[in-house]
Scaffold this motif. Structure first.
Motif, PDB file in Angstrom:
ATOM      1  N   CYS A 262      14.706  30.257 -66.521  1.00  0.00           N
ATOM      2  CA  CYS A 262      13.356  30.720 -66.156  1.00  0.00           C
ATOM      3  C   CYS A 262      12.386  29.558 -65.912  1.00  0.00           C
ATOM      4  O   CYS A 262      12.100  28.763 -66.817  1.00  0.00           O
ATOM      5  CB  CYS A 262      12.796  31.618 -67.252  1.00  0.00           C
ATOM      6  SG  CYS A 262      11.103  32.150 -66.877  1.00  0.00           S
ATOM      7  N   PRO A 263      11.836  29.445 -64.695  1.00  0.00           N
ATOM      8  CA  PRO A 263      10.901  28.344 -64.418  1.00  0.00           C
ATOM      9  C   PRO A 263       9.588  28.473 -65.187  1.00  0.00           C
ATOM     10  O   PRO A 263       8.973  27.459 -65.529  1.00  0.00           O
ATOM     11  CB  PRO A 263      10.667  28.446 -62.909  1.00  0.00           C
ATOM     12  CG  PRO A 263      10.993  29.865 -62.554  1.00  0.00           C
ATOM     13  CD  PRO A 263      12.044  30.314 -63.515  1.00  0.00           C
ATOM     14  N   PHE A 264       9.171  29.709 -65.455  1.00  0.00           N
ATOM     15  CA  PHE A 264       7.920  29.897 -66.206  1.00  0.00           C
ATOM     16  C   PHE A 264       8.093  29.388 -67.635  1.00  0.00           C
ATOM     17  O   PHE A 264       7.205  28.742 -68.193  1.00  0.00           O
ATOM     18  CB  PHE A 264       7.513  31.379 -66.211  1.00  0.00           C
ATOM     19  CG  PHE A 264       7.237  31.933 -64.846  1.00  0.00           C
ATOM     20  CD1 PHE A 264       5.996  31.763 -64.255  1.00  0.00           C
ATOM     21  CD2 PHE A 264       8.217  32.623 -64.136  1.00  0.00           C
ATOM     22  CE1 PHE A 264       5.731  32.274 -62.989  1.00  0.00           C
ATOM     23  CE2 PHE A 264       7.966  33.136 -62.877  1.00  0.00           C
ATOM     24  CZ  PHE A 264       6.725  32.955 -62.303  1.00  0.00           C
TER      25      PHE A 264
ATOM     26  N   GLY B   1      18.254  39.940 -67.675  1.00  0.00           N
ATOM     27  CA  GLY B   1      18.938  41.120 -67.141  1.00  0.00           C
ATOM     28  C   GLY B   1      19.587  41.996 -68.201  1.00  0.00           C
ATOM     29  O   GLY B   1      20.283  42.951 -67.874  1.00  0.00           O
TER      30      GLY B   1
ATOM     31  N   PHE C  20      14.417  32.069 -71.269  1.00  0.00           N
ATOM     32  CA  PHE C  20      15.719  32.194 -70.600  1.00  0.00           C
ATOM     33  C   PHE C  20      16.055  30.775 -70.122  1.00  0.00           C
ATOM     34  O   PHE C  20      15.145  30.074 -69.643  1.00  0.00           O
ATOM     35  CB  PHE C  20      15.652  33.065 -69.339  1.00  0.00           C
ATOM     36  CG  PHE C  20      15.337  34.516 -69.523  1.00  0.00           C
ATOM     37  CD1 PHE C  20      15.500  35.158 -70.741  1.00  0.00           C
ATOM     38  CD2 PHE C  20      14.906  35.270 -68.430  1.00  0.00           C
ATOM     39  CE1 PHE C  20      15.211  36.506 -70.874  1.00  0.00           C
ATOM     40  CE2 PHE C  20      14.620  36.614 -68.555  1.00  0.00           C
ATOM     41  CZ  PHE C  20      14.769  37.235 -69.776  1.00  0.00           C
TER      42      PHE C  20
ATOM     43  N   GLU D  49       2.566  34.740 -71.252  1.00  0.00           N
ATOM     44  CA  GLU D  49       2.074  34.254 -69.950  1.00  0.00           C
ATOM     45  C   GLU D  49       2.045  32.715 -69.943  1.00  0.00           C
ATOM     46  O   GLU D  49       1.290  32.088 -70.690  1.00  0.00           O
ATOM     47  CB  GLU D  49       0.694  34.811 -69.582  1.00  0.00           C
ATOM     48  CG  GLU D  49       0.733  36.246 -69.095  1.00  0.00           C
ATOM     49  CD  GLU D  49       1.553  36.415 -67.820  1.00  0.00           C
ATOM     50  OE1 GLU D  49       1.416  35.631 -66.876  1.00  0.00           O
ATOM     51  OE2 GLU D  49       2.369  37.343 -67.794  1.00  0.00           O
ATOM     52  N   SER D  50       2.850  32.144 -69.040  1.00  0.00           N
ATOM     53  CA  SER D  50       3.049  30.696 -69.073  1.00  0.00           C
ATOM     54  C   SER D  50       1.748  29.897 -68.899  1.00  0.00           C
ATOM     55  O   SER D  50       1.542  28.889 -69.586  1.00  0.00           O
ATOM     56  CB  SER D  50       4.071  30.276 -68.011  1.00  0.00           C
ATOM     57  OG  SER D  50       3.630  30.596 -66.709  1.00  0.00           O
TER      58      SER D  50
ATOM     59  N   GLY E  98       7.405  42.382 -71.296  1.00  0.00           N
ATOM     60  CA  GLY E  98       8.878  42.289 -71.313  1.00  0.00           C
ATOM     61  C   GLY E  98       9.388  41.006 -70.681  1.00  0.00           C
ATOM     62  O   GLY E  98      10.529  40.951 -70.209  1.00  0.00           O
ATOM     63  N   LYS E  99       8.544  39.980 -70.636  1.00  0.00           N
ATOM     64  CA  LYS E  99       8.925  38.735 -69.949  1.00  0.00           C
ATOM     65  C   LYS E  99       8.911  37.545 -70.888  1.00  0.00           C
ATOM     66  O   LYS E  99       8.147  37.529 -71.861  1.00  0.00           O
ATOM     67  CB  LYS E  99       7.952  38.461 -68.796  1.00  0.00           C
ATOM     68  CG  LYS E  99       8.048  39.502 -67.690  1.00  0.00           C
ATOM     69  CD  LYS E  99       7.050  39.202 -66.595  1.00  0.00           C
ATOM     70  CE  LYS E  99       7.212  40.240 -65.480  1.00  0.00           C
ATOM     71  NZ  LYS E  99       6.233  40.051 -64.420  1.00  0.00           N
ATOM     72  N   VAL E 100       9.730  36.547 -70.534  1.00  0.00           N
ATOM     73  CA  VAL E 100       9.616  35.231 -71.147  1.00  0.00           C
ATOM     74  C   VAL E 100       8.767  34.384 -70.193  1.00  0.00           C
ATOM     75  O   VAL E 100       8.711  34.673 -68.992  1.00  0.00           O
ATOM     76  CB  VAL E 100      11.005  34.578 -71.363  1.00  0.00           C
ATOM     77  CG1 VAL E 100      11.833  35.401 -72.327  1.00  0.00           C
ATOM     78  CG2 VAL E 100      11.759  34.342 -70.069  1.00  0.00           C
ATOM     79  N   PRO E 101       8.114  33.343 -70.674  1.00  0.00           N
ATOM     80  CA  PRO E 101       8.145  32.826 -72.031  1.00  0.00           C
ATOM     81  C   PRO E 101       7.174  33.555 -72.960  1.00  0.00           C
ATOM     82  O   PRO E 101       6.162  34.093 -72.515  1.00  0.00           O
ATOM     83  CB  PRO E 101       7.672  31.372 -71.848  1.00  0.00           C
ATOM     84  CG  PRO E 101       6.710  31.454 -70.692  1.00  0.00           C
ATOM     85  CD  PRO E 101       7.298  32.487 -69.772  1.00  0.00           C
TER      86      PRO E 101
END
Ligand SMILES: N[C@@H](CCC(=O)N[C@@H](CS)C(=O)NCC(=O)O)C(=O)O
Length: 222
Positions: free
Chosen positions: A15-17, A40, A12, A68-69, A54-57
């Motif tokens: 997104c900081p990760f 979102g 995103f 998982e960053s 369900g997450k980036v990155p």
């Protein structure tokens, strides 16, 4: 060890990760493509299949997804020079632990932006400041980075926090960097090309759109 993998970073823009992964890729001068998704929203099926949480990155390496960053950073550090983690196991373990603190502070910074009322905002602000004070006590006395002269993976993990705090401080006249050691660290991180090139060119605008959309106490009262 291979330096010819095809790398795609699913991200995103805010997104900081995900920015951590981009900083490590930039620092190591590895070619990669970025696929930006919108936060979102209901994400495409291909993303759901490669991101169990369900997450980036997600970093897709020759078709294999790594999520998982912190895991992505460690993978990149094992495969691509220059090595950014210290070789000494104890120093490495300590820095992995502080990378977790950075993740925790991303959460506090998110709460600072999204808190709906003054109490939530003040709590997030105090938690963030207390966290930064704790980090300050772990920094090397030698400037500017976490370990002194050498830029390390722990610096990569923290840099996205300072990118966002810098914008929030400027726009909302906040101050999280009264500690001179934190200030020197933050300035050094923001001055690095790998950090500058890890976000879209209009990042401040994109981040401020996210802040406004959050409709929190911060944007409505400060
Ligand atoms: N522990 C994860 C956290 C990643 C994370 O929280 N990513 C957020 C965006 S910054 C996300 O994808 N959230 C799901 C969503 O917003 O739909 C990591 O370090 O990679």
């Amino acid at each position: 060890m291979s330096n010819s993998n095809k790398l795609q970073l699913v991200s995103f823009k805010v997104c900081p990760f995900a920015q951590r992964a981009a900083i490590a890729l930039q620092e190591k001068q590895v070619a990669y493509e970025t696929e930006y998704l919108m936060p979102g929203e209901d994400q495409p099926d291909w993303f759901k299949q490669i991101s169990p949480l369900g997450k980036v990155p997600v970093l897709v390496v020759d078709g294999t997804p790594v999520f998982e960053s912190a895991v992505i950073l460690e993978y990149l550090d094992e495969v691509y020079a220059p090595q950014l983690h210290p070789a000494d196991p104890l120093a490495k373990a300590r820095q992995r632990a502080w990378m977790e603190v950075a993740s925790e502070l991303f959460g506090k910074q998110y709460m600072l932006v999204t808190a709906k009322d003054q109490a939530g905002f003040e709590t997030a602000k105090q938690d963030l400041q207390a966290g930064l004070d704790r980090v300050a006590s772990a920094l090397s006395a030698e400037q500017p980075f976490f370990n002194g002269q050498s830029f390390a993976l722990v610096d990569v993990a923290f840099a996205p926090l300072f990118v966002r705090l810098g914008i929030l401080e400027k726009v909302f006249k906040l101050n999280f960097q009264s500690n001179p050691r934190i200030k020197a660290w933050s300035s050094a991180l923001l001055g690095k090309d790998s950090v500058k090139n890890s976000v879209v060119s209009n990042f401040e605008e994109v981040f401020m759109m996210f802040v406004k959309k959050s409709d929190g106490y911060l944007v409505n009262h400060l």
